[in-house]
Enzyme design. Structure first.
Site, PDB file in Angstrom:
ATOM      1  N   CYS A  97     -18.296 -78.609 -31.927  1.00 51.67           N
ATOM      2  CA  CYS A  97     -17.836 -78.328 -30.570  1.00 51.67           C
ATOM      3  C   CYS A  97     -18.450 -79.320 -29.590  1.00 51.67           C
ATOM      4  O   CYS A  97     -19.673 -79.509 -29.571  1.00 51.67           O
ATOM      5  CB  CYS A  97     -18.225 -76.893 -30.213  1.00 51.67           C
ATOM      6  SG  CYS A  97     -18.166 -76.505 -28.456  1.00 51.67           S
ATOM      7  N   GLU A  98     -17.628 -79.944 -28.775  1.00 52.23           N
ATOM      8  CA  GLU A  98     -18.149 -80.925 -27.834  1.00 52.23           C
ATOM      9  C   GLU A  98     -18.882 -80.289 -26.654  1.00 52.23           C
ATOM     10  O   GLU A  98     -19.557 -80.985 -25.896  1.00 52.23           O
ATOM     11  CB  GLU A  98     -17.030 -81.830 -27.318  1.00 52.23           C
ATOM     12  CG  GLU A  98     -15.985 -81.125 -26.484  1.00 52.23           C
ATOM     13  CD  GLU A  98     -14.864 -82.062 -26.051  1.00 52.23           C
ATOM     14  OE1 GLU A  98     -14.344 -81.873 -24.940  1.00 52.23           O
ATOM     15  OE2 GLU A  98     -14.490 -82.973 -26.824  1.00 52.23           O
ATOM     16  N   HIS A  99     -18.768 -78.990 -26.520  1.00 52.76           N
ATOM     17  CA  HIS A  99     -19.438 -78.304 -25.410  1.00 52.76           C
ATOM     18  C   HIS A  99     -20.876 -77.901 -25.746  1.00 52.76           C
ATOM     19  O   HIS A  99     -21.749 -77.937 -24.877  1.00 52.76           O
ATOM     20  CB  HIS A  99     -18.644 -77.063 -24.999  1.00 52.76           C
ATOM     21  CG  HIS A  99     -17.253 -77.383 -24.557  1.00 52.76           C
ATOM     22  ND1 HIS A  99     -16.165 -76.599 -24.889  1.00 52.76           N
ATOM     23  CD2 HIS A  99     -16.760 -78.414 -23.825  1.00 52.76           C
ATOM     24  CE1 HIS A  99     -15.071 -77.125 -24.375  1.00 52.76           C
ATOM     25  NE2 HIS A  99     -15.400 -78.227 -23.731  1.00 52.76           N
ATOM     26  N   HIS A 100     -21.118 -77.506 -27.012  1.00 52.85           N
ATOM     27  CA  HIS A 100     -22.453 -77.047 -27.397  1.00 52.85           C
ATOM     28  C   HIS A 100     -23.020 -77.821 -28.590  1.00 52.85           C
ATOM     29  O   HIS A 100     -24.159 -77.600 -28.982  1.00 52.85           O
ATOM     30  CB  HIS A 100     -22.426 -75.551 -27.734  1.00 52.85           C
ATOM     31  CG  HIS A 100     -21.965 -74.691 -26.607  1.00 52.85           C
ATOM     32  ND1 HIS A 100     -20.666 -74.250 -26.494  1.00 52.85           N
ATOM     33  CD2 HIS A 100     -22.626 -74.206 -25.522  1.00 52.85           C
ATOM     34  CE1 HIS A 100     -20.543 -73.526 -25.393  1.00 52.85           C
ATOM     35  NE2 HIS A 100     -21.708 -73.487 -24.789  1.00 52.85           N
ATOM     36  N   GLN A 138     -10.964 -77.555 -30.681  1.00 63.54           N
ATOM     37  CA  GLN A 138      -9.941 -77.294 -31.697  1.00 63.54           C
ATOM     38  C   GLN A 138      -8.563 -77.692 -31.197  1.00 63.54           C
ATOM     39  O   GLN A 138      -7.729 -78.185 -31.955  1.00 63.54           O
ATOM     40  CB  GLN A 138      -9.966 -75.808 -32.103  1.00 63.54           C
ATOM     41  CG  GLN A 138      -8.992 -75.483 -33.238  1.00 63.54           C
ATOM     42  CD  GLN A 138      -9.153 -74.071 -33.751  1.00 63.54           C
ATOM     43  OE1 GLN A 138     -10.252 -73.515 -33.726  1.00 63.54           O
ATOM     44  NE2 GLN A 138      -8.073 -73.466 -34.213  1.00 63.54           N
ATOM     45  N   HIS A 166     -15.845 -70.471 -34.705  1.00 59.26           N
ATOM     46  CA  HIS A 166     -16.672 -71.322 -33.858  1.00 59.26           C
ATOM     47  C   HIS A 166     -18.078 -70.735 -33.741  1.00 59.26           C
ATOM     48  O   HIS A 166     -18.246 -69.609 -33.266  1.00 59.26           O
ATOM     49  CB  HIS A 166     -16.039 -71.460 -32.469  1.00 59.26           C
ATOM     50  CG  HIS A 166     -14.767 -72.255 -32.476  1.00 59.26           C
ATOM     51  ND1 HIS A 166     -14.660 -73.488 -31.865  1.00 59.26           N
ATOM     52  CD2 HIS A 166     -13.553 -71.993 -33.031  1.00 59.26           C
ATOM     53  CE1 HIS A 166     -13.435 -73.950 -32.043  1.00 59.26           C
ATOM     54  NE2 HIS A 166     -12.742 -73.066 -32.744  1.00 59.26           N
ATOM     55  N   CYS A 168     -20.275 -71.551 -31.701  1.00 64.00           N
ATOM     56  CA  CYS A 168     -20.661 -71.351 -30.304  1.00 64.00           C
ATOM     57  C   CYS A 168     -20.288 -69.955 -29.831  1.00 64.00           C
ATOM     58  O   CYS A 168     -20.802 -69.483 -28.810  1.00 64.00           O
ATOM     59  CB  CYS A 168     -20.034 -72.412 -29.403  1.00 64.00           C
ATOM     60  SG  CYS A 168     -18.235 -72.484 -29.436  1.00 64.00           S
TER      61      CYS A 168
END
Length: 206
Positions: A97-100, A138, A166, A168
């Site tokens: 995940c590019e956020h976490h 995704q 996920h 996250c």
């Protein structure tokens, strides 16, 4: 090729270049994170961790150095006139995940209607790896896979569906263990004809 993908909206194969830190700088960053987490990066069990993390990241994010065009370059035209759906389902993948920067793990289902030959089946699994081994969402991963198929194979239609859990969501935040996220996209004949969409979903259930 030291490259990082553009944000959502970039084409399937386009990349933009950024200066890549040295291995030493990367390992120093890991030591900083270990200390920030509350542990001692100089203790015995953690001394070699920065090097291991750097090597692992090289594997996790190897997709930045891979090219979808090259992966799909070779096609086969002698297929006895076959022009119906080609489906490869349950392709396992893991991405981050590019956020976490924590994993999401799942399986991909890819189908296309050939126009001028077919690609080796293993190449579809490799295509998933090209984009999965990058920092991702995704939704973007789904779009990149199908855009690459359309760009480099030119099929009459394509369908891509991803199912993933996920970390996250399951390891932090709401701790929704076992929750599955499903994304799909249709192009060409699959987008225009509901019957073809129904055939795709029916083949997945077999």
């Amino acid at each position: 090729m030291d490259a990082f993908t553009k944000p959502i909206g970039a084409t399937a194969t386009s990349t933009t270049h950024f200066p890549r830190p040295t291995r030493e700088e990367a390992e120093a960053a890991v030591r900083t994170l270990i200390a920030w987490a509350g542990d001692d990066p100089t203790r015995e069990g953690l001394l070699e961790t920065p090097g291991r993390v750097a090597r692992a990241y090289g594997e996790f994010f190897a997709g930045y150095e891979q090219d979808a065009k090259q992966t799909l370059a070779k096609t086969f035209k002698e297929v006895g006139g076959y022009d119906d759906i080609v489906l490869v389902k349950d392709i396992p993948f893991n991405s981050h995940c590019e956020h976490h920067m924590v994993p999401f793990i799942g399986k991909a289902h890819i189908a296309y209607l050939p126009h001028d030959g077919v690609v080796g089946l293993s190449k579809l699994a490799r295509l998933v790896e090209v984009f999965a081994r990058r920092l991702q969402t995704q939704e973007n991963l789904t779009a990149q896979i199908i855009d690459a198929i359309n760009e480099h194979l030119g099929p009459r239609g394509a369908a891509v569906m991803l199912e993933a859990e996920h970390m996250c969501m399951s390891m932090r935040g709401v701790h929704a263990h076992g929750a599955s996220t499903i994304t799909h996209r249709f192009t060409g004949v699959f987008a225009e004809d509901r019957i073809e969409q129904d055939r795709f979903f029916a083949m997945l259930r077999r």
